[in-house]
Each structure stands twice: as C-alpha cells, then as structure tokens.
Design a protein around this motif. Structure first.
Motif, PDB file in Angstrom:
ATOM      1  N   ALA A   1       8.562  -2.948  -8.450  1.00 57.21           N
ATOM      2  CA  ALA A   1       7.963  -2.728  -7.135  1.00 57.21           C
ATOM      3  C   ALA A   1       6.468  -2.513  -7.251  1.00 57.21           C
ATOM      4  O   ALA A   1       5.677  -3.087  -6.504  1.00 57.21           O
ATOM      5  N   ARG A   2       6.063  -1.697  -8.218  1.00 51.62           N
ATOM      6  CA  ARG A   2       4.641  -1.372  -8.317  1.00 51.62           C
ATOM      7  C   ARG A   2       3.830  -2.579  -8.758  1.00 51.62           C
ATOM      8  O   ARG A   2       2.747  -2.848  -8.225  1.00 51.62           O
ATOM      9  N   VAL A   3       4.376  -3.332  -9.716  1.00 47.66           N
ATOM     10  CA  VAL A   3       3.636  -4.501 -10.182  1.00 47.66           C
ATOM     11  C   VAL A   3       3.528  -5.556  -9.082  1.00 47.66           C
ATOM     12  O   VAL A   3       2.461  -6.113  -8.834  1.00 47.66           O
ATOM     13  N   SER A   4       4.642  -5.788  -8.388  1.00 48.36           N
ATOM     14  CA  SER A   4       4.582  -6.765  -7.307  1.00 48.36           C
ATOM     15  C   SER A   4       3.586  -6.309  -6.243  1.00 48.36           C
ATOM     16  O   SER A   4       2.882  -7.129  -5.658  1.00 48.36           O
ATOM     17  N   ALA A   5       3.540  -5.009  -6.004  1.00 47.80           N
ATOM     18  CA  ALA A   5       2.643  -4.505  -4.964  1.00 47.80           C
ATOM     19  C   ALA A   5       1.202  -4.873  -5.281  1.00 47.80           C
ATOM     20  O   ALA A   5       0.453  -5.308  -4.399  1.00 47.80           O
ATOM     21  N   VAL A   6       0.810  -4.717  -6.531  1.00 41.99           N
ATOM     22  CA  VAL A   6      -0.558  -5.079  -6.903  1.00 41.99           C
ATOM     23  C   VAL A   6      -0.808  -6.551  -6.613  1.00 41.99           C
ATOM     24  O   VAL A   6      -1.819  -6.930  -6.012  1.00 41.99           O
TER      25      VAL A   6
ATOM     26  N   ILE B   1       0.849  -1.196   0.000  1.00 44.69           N
ATOM     27  CA  ILE B   1       0.000   0.000   0.000  1.00 44.69           C
ATOM     28  C   ILE B   1       0.882   1.241   0.000  1.00 44.69           C
ATOM     29  O   ILE B   1       0.626   2.212  -0.708  1.00 44.69           O
ATOM     30  N   GLY B   2       1.952   1.194   0.803  1.00 37.62           N
ATOM     31  CA  GLY B   2       2.880   2.328   0.829  1.00 37.62           C
ATOM     32  C   GLY B   2       3.452   2.609  -0.546  1.00 37.62           C
ATOM     33  O   GLY B   2       3.582   3.760  -0.964  1.00 37.62           O
ATOM     34  N   THR B   3       3.784   1.545  -1.287  1.00 39.87           N
ATOM     35  CA  THR B   3       4.343   1.737  -2.626  1.00 39.87           C
ATOM     36  C   THR B   3       3.325   2.365  -3.551  1.00 39.87           C
ATOM     37  O   THR B   3       3.629   3.302  -4.290  1.00 39.87           O
ATOM     38  N   LEU B   4       2.091   1.843  -3.514  1.00 39.03           N
ATOM     39  CA  LEU B   4       1.108   2.272  -4.502  1.00 39.03           C
ATOM     40  C   LEU B   4       0.518   3.634  -4.158  1.00 39.03           C
ATOM     41  O   LEU B   4       0.266   4.446  -5.034  1.00 39.03           O
TER      42      LEU B   4
ATOM     43  N   LEU C   1       7.452 -17.566  -3.466  1.00 36.37           N
ATOM     44  CA  LEU C   1       8.416 -17.878  -4.529  1.00 36.37           C
ATOM     45  C   LEU C   1       8.064 -17.148  -5.820  1.00 36.37           C
ATOM     46  O   LEU C   1       8.935 -16.611  -6.505  1.00 36.37           O
ATOM     47  N   GLY C   2       6.755 -17.121  -6.129  1.00 34.46           N
ATOM     48  CA  GLY C   2       6.323 -16.423  -7.339  1.00 34.46           C
ATOM     49  C   GLY C   2       6.692 -14.949  -7.289  1.00 34.46           C
ATOM     50  O   GLY C   2       7.145 -14.377  -8.282  1.00 34.46           O
ATOM     51  N   LEU C   3       6.514 -14.332  -6.128  1.00 29.96           N
ATOM     52  CA  LEU C   3       6.836 -12.905  -6.016  1.00 29.96           C
ATOM     53  C   LEU C   3       8.334 -12.670  -6.153  1.00 29.96           C
ATOM     54  O   LEU C   3       8.753 -11.692  -6.780  1.00 29.96           O
TER      55      LEU C   3
ATOM     56  N   SER D   1      11.180  -2.510   1.616  1.00 26.70           N
ATOM     57  CA  SER D   1      10.691  -3.368   2.690  1.00 26.70           C
ATOM     58  C   SER D   1      10.016  -4.615   2.130  1.00 26.70           C
ATOM     59  O   SER D   1      10.279  -5.737   2.576  1.00 26.70           O
ATOM     60  N   ALA D   2       9.152  -4.440   1.132  1.00 31.40           N
ATOM     61  CA  ALA D   2       8.452  -5.596   0.570  1.00 31.40           C
ATOM     62  C   ALA D   2       9.450  -6.555  -0.066  1.00 31.40           C
ATOM     63  O   ALA D   2       9.358  -7.770   0.096  1.00 31.40           O
TER      64      ALA D   2
END
Ligand code: HEM
Ligand SMILES: Nc1ncnc2c1ncn2[C@@H]1O[C@H](COP(=O)(O)OP(=O)(O)OP(=O)(O)O)[C@@H](O)[C@H]1O
Ligand SMILES: Nc1ncnc2c1ncn2[C@@H]1O[C@H](COP(=O)(O)OP(=O)(O)OP(=O)(O)O)[C@@H](O)[C@H]1O
Ligand SMILES: [Mg+2]
Ligand SMILES: [Mg+2]
Lengths: 255, 214, 55, 219, 219, 214
Positions: free
Chosen positions: A161-166, A84-87, A145-147, A97-98
């Motif tokens: 970062a943004r794509v992983s965040a979603v 959420i912080g990223t997006l 693992l996927g992330l 952090s993520a």
C-alpha cells in the motif's frame, strides 16, 4: 496474549472497518437503485434527443465517451487522495480504497479509449492517432495496469500500500496533462467545451442527456467502489482469521 | 547519555514478534540479547536502529545533559547480518568511503589503516573485499565501527564466522568503547566475553495480531 | 459502415464493460461472504463478536 | 557526499560496464533503424533527433533498476537510511552518479550518432543541448522506480513499466525543442524552457518521492 | 531439469506480477515512440518492425545480466557446478526459462503492437515469425555475457562489448527479413534462413561458451 | 568408500594458501578443519568439492568395491557460507527444487516436510525464505542435505548463526549420516560436538609461490 490484544483494540478504534461495513450495507442498495434509475433516464434521453447536424447520429457516443473519460480521471484523483491518506495518516481504509479503485479506473479508461476510437473512425477517419490527448489517456491506462501489477508483486499488504501510494502520487502529473493536452498541443481532439471557466459551450439539447449520464456513471462508480472496498476488507479479515486459526492449531498441537 | 526503550512491540508480517520490551542503558553499559533462533533478536535491534517501525512503544536517546531527546538511529552504528561492503571495491576503498560518509567533522574516527590494524588485518587493505575469507570480511565490517565515532553500537551477531583470537580482539574493542562512555546493544548466541553486562533473553512469538481487520 | 453501427457498438461495449465489472465485484463479494460463513462454521469468530458473546 | 558520488561512479565502471553499455546500446539502435527506414537519407535525418532521444531514454533504463537494490542486498542501504544527512540528498547524489556514468557518455557521443543519421550541424547541436538538459529528468524519474523496486524481490521490467509513462513529457519536449531548432517557423525557446522546467521539477520531485518510497519499504 | 525450468519461471514471474509485464513493457515502449517521431502514421508503419525488434532486444537485455549473478550471490551456482548433469544443459534450460518469461510474451503480443503501429497483416505476420525465430538468439548471446560477468566480477565493460555487438547481426537479419516480406522486390527467404541459422548457431555456441566461462570462474 | 586427498596445494590470487595437505577418510569417518580466519579452510573445502582447481595434488573418491575412481564433487553435498536458497520462493518450494534437482532416481532422500521437521522447523515451510531469521535460514540450508542422498557431506561452518539447541540437532544429524556410512568434511570455529573425528589444523599461507615466472 490478552494484554496485547487489549492494546491493539485501541488501534482499531482509530479507523474502524466494522463501522464502514455497517455503513456500506446500509447505503449500497440505495446507491444501486438510484444508479439504475439514472441510467434508465439517461439512456432514454440520449436516444430521444436529436442528432447533431454535423456529427449526425454519432453524437450519441458522447453520452458515454465523455462521462467515462471524466471518471477515468476522477478515479485517479480519488486514488491520489487515498494515497495521501495512506502516507500521512496511515489510515487503513485509505489503502483499501486505493486498491479497490484501480481495476475500476482501468475499466473506465478502457471504456473511454474504445468509445473514443469508435467515435474517431467516423469523425476523423481513423481508429487511432498518436496525439497528446489520446496517448496521455493510453498512458493512464498503462499506469492503472502497472499499479495493479505492483500490488500483486508485493505480498505484504501494508508495504504494498505504501509503495503504491508513492507511485500513485508521482503519476498524478499525468492528470493535468490529460486535461490540458488539448490546449497545450493542437490536436485532433475536441477542446474542452463543457468543463470550462466561462460556462459550457455546448447546446443544452446535448447537455441534458450528457449530465444525466455523467451522474449515472458517477453513481455507478461509487456503488462499485464501495462494494469493492467491502470485498477487500472481507478479504483481509478472512486472511487474518485464517492465520489466527493456523496459530491456534499449532498451539494446541504443541501443548 | 541514556538509551531508553519503553514498552516496545514489533510485528513481522502479521505476527507480533515481541511485546512490552523495556530497557534502560546508561553510558558505559551494554545489553546482550540472547534467545532461540527466530526469537526476535534481530528484529529488536532493527527497531532500535530505526530501520523498522515499532508497533508500539518508543526508543529515546537522551544526551548527557538530558536536554535533547532524539531517536538513537542517527547516533548509532549498526552491524547487521550483512556487511555493507562492496565486493568490487578494495577494503581500503570501502572503509574510506564509510569513514567519509559516516563521519561528522567534529568527532573523528580512526584512519583506515589503523582501523584495519585494530581488527588484525593491516596487511590486506589493498585486496578487493570479495576476495577475503568469511571471517576476514566480518572483521572488516567491524572495523567500519572504528573509522567513524558513534556513541551507540548495535551489533547483530558480531562474532559470526570469527575465530577465537578475533573473538577476544572484538571483546577488547567493545570494552574500550564502553570504557569511553559508549553504549552497546548486541545479539549473540555465544558469550561475547564481556564483563558487567545486562542480559536479556528473548522468547519469541508474542501472539497473533489480528490487526485492524479482525 | 453506417453511423448507427458505431453508436451501437459503443453502447454495446459500454454495457459489456459495466456489466462485467459489476458482476465481477458482486461475485467477489459473494465468494468472500461464503468464506466468512465457512470460517464462522468452523468456530473461528471475530474478536468483537467473541466479546459480544460475553466471553 | 562526494565520497558517495565517487564510490558509485567507481562501482558502475568496474561492475556495470558503465559508460560503454549505454553508448553501445545506442549504437545498436542507430545501426538498426536505417534498415527499417531504408536508405532514404532525407527521412533518416528527419527522424534522427527522435531516434537519438529514444535511444537515450532506453539506455538510461539499463541498470537503473538496481540502483538501490544492490545497496539493499549487501546491507549498505540500512546504514544510509540511518544517517542524519537527509535521505533526499543521498538519493540525489546517487542519481547524479548514475547519470554521469550512463547518460553523460551518451550526450558526449550524440554528435557522432548525429553524423550517422545524416543530421546537419544545427540539429546535432540542438540534440546534444536538449539531451544534456533533459536526460537528468529521466534518471530522476527512474530513481522513483528503483526505490519501489527495493520492495520487490527482483527489479527488471516492472520498474520500467512504472517509469516509462512518466518520462513521456520529457521526451515530447526534448524532441520538439530539437525540431524547433531546425525548422524555422517554430521557436526554439519555449519548448526548451519547458524541458528545463521539467528537469528542475523532477530534480525536486524524483529524489523526494524515491526517499519516501525507500523509507516506506524498509524492514 | 523441468524443476529448474519451473523454478526460474516462477522466480521471474514472482518478481513482477507475471507474463503480462513483458507485454505491458512493450506497450509502454511503443506508446513512447510516436511521441518522439511524431504521429505520422505512414512513417510509423514503416519503422514499426524495427521498433518492435528493438523493444524485444531491450526487454531481453533487462535482467539478463543477472541470470547467473543472482545464482552466484546466493550460492546456488556452486551446487549447479557440482552436478553430474552437463553444465551446458543447465545453462540451456536457464536460458529457455528466461526466454519463456520475457521474450515469448512479446512474440505473442507483437500483433497487437503491430496494430498500434499501423502495420498491415503481412508485416505483422512477418514480424511475429521473425521474432519467434530470432529472439532466442539474443537470449543465448546474452547468456554468454551473463556468464562472463560471473567469471570476471569486474568485467562489466567486457560484457557490454561482448553482447551488444553480437546481437547486431541478429537484429539486422530479423528486421530485413521482415521488410523483405512486405516489400516485393526483396525475397523473404534468404534473410529469414540466415536468421534461423544464426539462432541455431547461437543455440549451440551460446550455452557452450557460457558453461566454459562458468567453469573458469575466478574462485 | 574412501575419500583420499594427496599432496593438495591451492592458490588464491597469487599466494599459495596451503601445500602438501593429505588425508584419508573411510566410510563413517569425519574430518574437522580448524584454524585461524583466512587460513584456507574454505579454500580446501572448495578444492575437495571440485569448485576450485588445485595447484597440485588430487582428490579421489573410491567406491566400496575400489573399482571406480571419480572426483568426489558429484557425490557430495556442499554447504557453503551462502545458503543456496532463493529469498523469493517459499521454504517448501526451495527444498522441493533441490530435492528434484539433486536427486538421483535410485537413492531418494527425505520428503520436504520431513526434512524441515528434522531441523526443527516444520511449521514454517509456507513462508518465503527471505522472511526467516538468520539461524532459521541456516537450518533450512542444512535441511537441503537431507532431501537428496549424497555419501559425502562438505560443510563450511554449518553452525554459523545457530543457537545451542540447533547445534545439538545438527550434531545428531551428522552422527546419523556417519553411522549410515557417510563421510563428513567440516570446517568450523566451534566444536561441533561430534565424537570420534579426525581433526586438522590449517595454518594458512604456505609461502609465496614463484609459479612459472620465478
Ligand atoms: C481514443 C480516442 C479518444 C480518447 C482517449 C478521448 C479522451 C477524452 C477525454 C480524456 C476527455 C475528457 C476531457 C476533459 O474533461 O477535459 C474527452 C472528452 C471529449 N471527447 Fe474524447 N477522446 C477520444 C476520441 C474522441 C473523438 C473521436 C471525439 C469526437 C470527435 C471526442 C470528443 C470528445 C468531446 C466532445 C469531449 C468533451 C469535451 C469537454 O466538453 O470537455 N473524443 N475525450
Ligand atoms: N583472489 C585472491 N587473491 C588473494 N588472496 C585471496 C584471494 N581470494 C582469497 N584470498 C585469501 O585466501 C585466504 C583463504 O581464505 P579462506 O576463505 O579459505 O579462509 P578460511 O580458512 O575459510 O577463513 P574463515 O575462517 O574466515 O572462513 C584468505 O586469506 C584470503 O584473503
Ligand atoms: N515478513 C515476515 N512474515 C512473517 N514472519 C516473519 C517475517 N519476517 C520475519 N519473520 C519472522 O520473525 C521472527 C524473528 O526473526 P529475527 O530475525 O528477529 O530472529 P533472531 O532472533 O534474530 O533469530 P536468529 O538467531 O536466527 O538470527 C522469525 O521467526 C521470522 O521467521
Ligand atoms: Mg538474527
Ligand atoms: Mg571460510
């Protein structure tokens, strides 16, 4: 050139990795020390207490299985908050952090899976069953693992970062499924007996070492997380400086 | 109508491609971007179209009444390096799709056949788009701008692969759009043959940006 | 197999995983620090550090 | 929006093989399973609904990874991102078109497969109904993966890995609703309602997340 | 030719984070199945080999259809067609690279999956062996479909009709060889030899047919 | 070395695009095709490259000794509208692949870095190809002609998307190739700036062919 870097320095005040590094350097030794103490106490307690009349010695597995399982879920929750912080705020530390949390989460999930398996063999007579709790934890492991794989597949760090965040946020549906799977489906697995609304339903004899171990594991997680975040910041700083150096060299050649 | 960009800066990867770009266009005015390969023309156009987040600065489209400030993206046509057409569909199907998809009920554009006629390709709308020659494909992509009305046109090398007669045809269409009070922003390597346009030369590479990590 | 086997296997595996993760993080940090030092030695300084020099 | 729906439908039929590829893949799975289970008809009819559901899940994945990548490659995605129409709506319509082209034929063909698997009428009906209700959820979840795939140079397996774990709840409730319809003790309605709720949930979440991902991958 | 092999390998690895992806994909599928069929370990171990084979089929099919389309879209195919090196060889090498990137990891990981599905050692060994021998055939059949997809831009339907039914014999002999290894009465060798023959057959026919189709590309 | 085309005719779909095209090029000579969009320039180039079967006529490449008659495809570089590069790989990886894939052991081309240098892009070979600007991509596609030696160059609008300085760079490289005894066949809408070339104007659409059915 000078005016652009001036303008950009305003950005860096917004979210200052340098301040984080200073803070981390101060608290990491303390955190590490307390973690070691907690582990010493927890290990002592877990082998000093009596065995269960029903489960015998194997109840001691609980003292690592349950904290590891809790942490695997907490880690994902932390990643979701970071997402959420990223997006929303585009805070650069959020994506660090993520990214730093994912391997740790995978490690703790693996721990929960393996210790659960080791507990399951004597208690249920089988290493593995495909029931809701076990499978949802396994799915959590796959998601970690996927992330990690996704983070590696995209080479632009901010886009990654943004794509992983979603995806992290979408995957969060799995956490309530893990937590409540034992209540929604009747499974072999123990239902919640510690984290319940109406207080723990476990003998305090077992509760004490469990809590000390849980605290120790949590502290370990935070120590490692801060260290990994620091590494990630360094990694990005090195990349930025390398690029700068390459450009400088090019400039000098051309002039 | 005014299109204003103030102090734009944009970044590709980690490098700052340009910084401090400002321009101001009134209804009926055109801006042509020139500059070396890789100097950031396409990047600037994508920023104005809202497809790339600027590192700094703003782009605003003000209505005639000066009332409404909005991002120009929604009021723009963007013609990029790629044609945004499906090879498997016929020219007519492609254009018809964009006509309906882009069209506001209020301000209608040309029917598909007329648009194809306007770019000089009225006979071949039944062919699959993939069968056309490079120049014909580009012309059809341009015809897309005619099937739905948008006040701002953002054109990235519109005349790539076109022959001389098509160049003139396009210049005519752009002039007509300007005459009707439109705004045109184009990047190109060859003179477009327009009169009365502002020109801006991009220089490229505004410096390495250390970002927050340095 | 005795129950003790499962208990010790669990604790052993837990120790293995925690130690491995800790060492990996630690080593990663050391490698990064070394790289930073070598960059510093090559004369590439951070912007803030340069500002501190009064440059 | 109807225009987008029709275009996508046309494209998947002309270029992707559309309806048939899903059904054929489905048939392949159904043809192979009996070799595994042996000619035991009782057993076959028992695992029938599960197999049909798993087949539907896997078939929906074929081609899903290029849902947005194809648009990016020819530049159409840029134009879609620029529109005033909310991106969520565009994504939703594209998903619906994909579902109509690949999953709907499966739903329609499922009675046939049920016959192959020796299922009785109640089971066949229940499978068809749960598939109809549940399969859109799979497409919507897949759309998130497809949107993420835009950031990747190529799609393929990674997308499926990200997507498959999330589809597990849908699968669980779909299958259990089917079994509930056949075996008496368990009531049919609760799992079926949960399945419906899941589909509605993902109808909202899926396109929203996909739109968010698309906005964030644009360059 | 090694250059082509390495390039294709690099491309498929760049796309999605490496060979692990294939394994992860497989794991995901296997994790999904028990949810459908239920946690009955006996049943699982019985349908295990079939599931592993279907997973391998799906993994091979995902992305295979773009084997030549991607080359055509960026113009590389033109240059490959113009070379002196026989086109069959080029196709063969591309197929091998695809197989190495997607199917080989699965073969290697199949014992792990066997464990998950509660299969015994003999079954695991047999599955691995039959997969190793049989999976190239799937890739080669798929290559013909991929080549036809290039030759007929609107031939989507044809491709699916061409590929999936052809893979059924491979699948059937693969699965039945595995079962023959486990269950005593049936002999292992005959179906296994047929599987080997099928693979050899398609190793020759597949690239040749694909090359033929590519030569006759519409433009 | 002689490149001879005799009475070529080619068809696209059902239409005859051109008929009775003949030319003859000796070592060191160049032929530039011009003509309207859709007049069949690309079609002719693809026929010469062996990518399209001619309806009638032959193309033959004769060795210096006049001994060997072969189809020119194998001895040619073809630079089409598309660049034949993978976006996911870096520029260096792309060029290195083509160097090895196209290279005959006997006649080596330039190393990758030198080829990039020759098109004026030595600094960016580590970037993924997809990150380059349109003009930079085109230049790298041209660099591909340098990494492996082929006597015949078939170029389809080589200067599309290039800026003026790159135009001159390319013209220089083509002249150098001709000077070394190569043959160049190019289609273009803008003058390439070459001296001493034959020119052929394509007119397009030679009439509907009744084929075997008429
Ligand atoms: C691989 C197998 C296993 C997995 C993946 C697993 C997973 C989990 C998870 C995720 C939790 C946290 C639940 C929560 O906070 O609500 C948990 C807690 C627990 N597990 Fe397991 N488990 C496994 C096997 C076992 C076995 C075999 C036993 C013992 C018979 C067991 C006993 C417990 C107990 C007592 C708790 C604490 C419950 C509470 O107080 O909330 N688990 N497990
Ligand atoms: N399958 C087909 N059916 C019918 N016509 C076709 C087909 N494929 C191509 N054409 C037509 O062939 C003609 C020649 O195309 P070609 O690409 O050779 O033109 P060109 O001279 O290269 O044009 P440009 O300058 O635009 O590149 C075009 O008019 C095109 O519409
Ligand atoms: N992800 C990236 N990382 C690093 N550099 C990038 C990235 N994407 C683009 N670039 C660089 O950005 C610069 C600007 O590209 P842009 O497409 O805007 O140029 P242009 O002016 O349109 O050039 P052309 O005339 O060739 O079309 C190029 O030098 C390109 O190499
Ligand atoms: Mg550009
Ligand atoms: Mg052409």
């Amino acid at each position: 050139m000078s005016q652009t870097s001036l303008a950009i320095s305003k950005f860096s005040d917004l979210a200052n990795p340098t301040r984080f590094l200073a803070l981390a350097a101060r608290i990491i030794p303390w955190l590490a020390g307390i973690t070691a103490l907690c582990f010493a106490a927890g290990l002592y307690l877990s082998f000093a207490t009596e065995g269960d009349y029903q489960q015998g010695e194997t109840v001691r597995i609980m003292y690592i299985h349950v904290p590891a399982a809790w942490l695997s879920m907490m880690c994902y929750t932390i990643m979701s908050v970071s997402a959420i912080g990223t997006l929303v705020w585009r805070h650069p530390l959020a994506d660090v952090s993520a990214k730093a949390a994912a391997p740790l989460g995978a490690a703790f999930t693996l721990l929960a899976l393996v210790t659960g398996s080791l507990w399951g063999k004597p208690m249920w007579g089988t290493w593995w069953v495909w029931d809701a709790r076990l499978t949802s934890v396994f799915v959590l492991f796959l998601m970690y693992l996927g992330l990690i794989a996704l983070g590696r597949a995209i080479d632009d760090p901010s886009k990654a970062a943004r794509v992983s965040a979603v995806l992290i946020l979408v995957g969060f549906v799995n956490i309530p499924i893990i937590k409540f799977s034992v209540e929604w489906w009747n499974t072999l697995h123990q239902s919640a007996s510690v984290l319940r609304l109406d207080g723990p339903a476990i003998d305090p004899e077992f509760l004490r070492p469990l809590f000390v171990m849980a605290i120790a594991f949590t502290l370990l997680f935070f120590t490692l997380h801060i260290m990994a975040m620091r590494n990630e910041i360094w990694r990005r700083r090195i990349a930025a400086q390398r690029r700068l150096a390459a450009r400088m060299a090019n400039r000098e050649e051309q002039t | 109508m005014h299109l204003t960009a103030e102090n734009l800066a944009a970044r590709r990867g980690e490098d700052l491609i340009f910084a401090n770009i400002s321009f101001h266009l009134r209804a009926g005015e055109a801006l042509v971007l020139t500059g070396r390969n890789g100097s950031g023309k396409s990047t600037l156009l994508r920023v104005v179209a809202g497809l790339l987040r600027p590192e700094k600065g703003t782009v605003i489209l003000r209505d005639g009444e000066g009332r409404e400030d909005r991002h120009p993206g929604e009021a723009s046509h963007y013609l990029g390096h790629r044609n945004a057409m499906k090879n498997e569909l016929t020219v007519a199907e492609n254009l018809e799709f964009w006509r309906v998809f882009l069209g506001n009920p209020g301000t209608a554009g040309l029917p598909v056949e007329d648009a194809a006629e306007a770019v000089g390709l009225s006979g071949i709308t039944h062919l699959p788009f993939g069968y056309l020659s490079a120049g014909q494909q580009r012309r059809i992509a341009f015809a897309k701008l005619l099937v739905a009305h948008r006040p701002v046109w953002i054109l990235d090398e519109p005349t790539a692969a076109l022959d001389a007669s098509a160049d003139r045809l396009l210049a005519g269409l752009i002039e007509a759009h300007l005459a009707k009070g439109g705004i045109v922003l184009a990047a190109t390597h060859q003179p477009l043959g327009l009169e009365n346009v502002q020109e801006m030369k991009m220089t490229g590479f505004a410096g390495v940006d250390q970002g927050v990590w340095g | 197999m005795t129950h003790a086997f499962y208990v010790y296997a669990s604790y052993g595996f837990a120790a293995l995983v925690t130690v491995a993760v800790t060492l990996w993080t630690w080593n990663d940090g050391r490698a990064r620090r070394r790289e930073l030092a070598s960059l510093e030695a090559a004369g590439i300084r951070r912007r803030s550090a340069r500002a501190g020099d009064g440059q | 929006m109807t225009a987008l729906f029709l275009r996508d439908l046309k494209l998947s039929i002309r270029a992707g093989g559309g309806a048939l590829i899903g059904v054929l893949f489905f048939l392949t799975i159904v043809a192979v399973i009996p070799f595994g289970v042996g000619p035991d008809l009782k057993l076959l009819s028992r695992i029938g609904p599960a197999i049909v559901w798993i087949g539907a899940l896997l078939a929906a994945l074929l081609g899903l990874d290029r849902l947005f990548q194809a648009e990016r490659d020819d530049g159409s995605l840029d134009l879609m991102l620029m529109q005033e129409t909310p991106l969520v709506l565009t994504v939703l319509v594209k998903c619906l078109a994909h579902w109509t082209a690949t999953s709907l034929p499966l739903v329609i063909a499922s009675p046939l497969l049920g016959l192959f698997m020796n299922m009785d009428e109640a089971a066949i009906g229940a499978t068809m109904l749960t598939l109809l209700v549940g399969s859109p959820a799979i497409t919507f979840i897949g759309a998130v993966g497809a949107a993420v795939a835009v950031a990747l140079p190529r799609g393929g397996l990674l997308v499926s890995i990200l997507v498959l774990p999330l589809t597990i709840p849908v699968l669980i409730f779909g299958v259990s609703a089917t079994y509930a319809a056949v075996e008496d003790p368990a009531p049919f309605l609760p799992p079926f309602l949960i399945l419906t709720a899941l589909t509605l949930f993902f109808t909202v979440i899926g396109p929203a997340a996909a739109a968010l991902a698309l906005r964030n991958t644009a360059d």
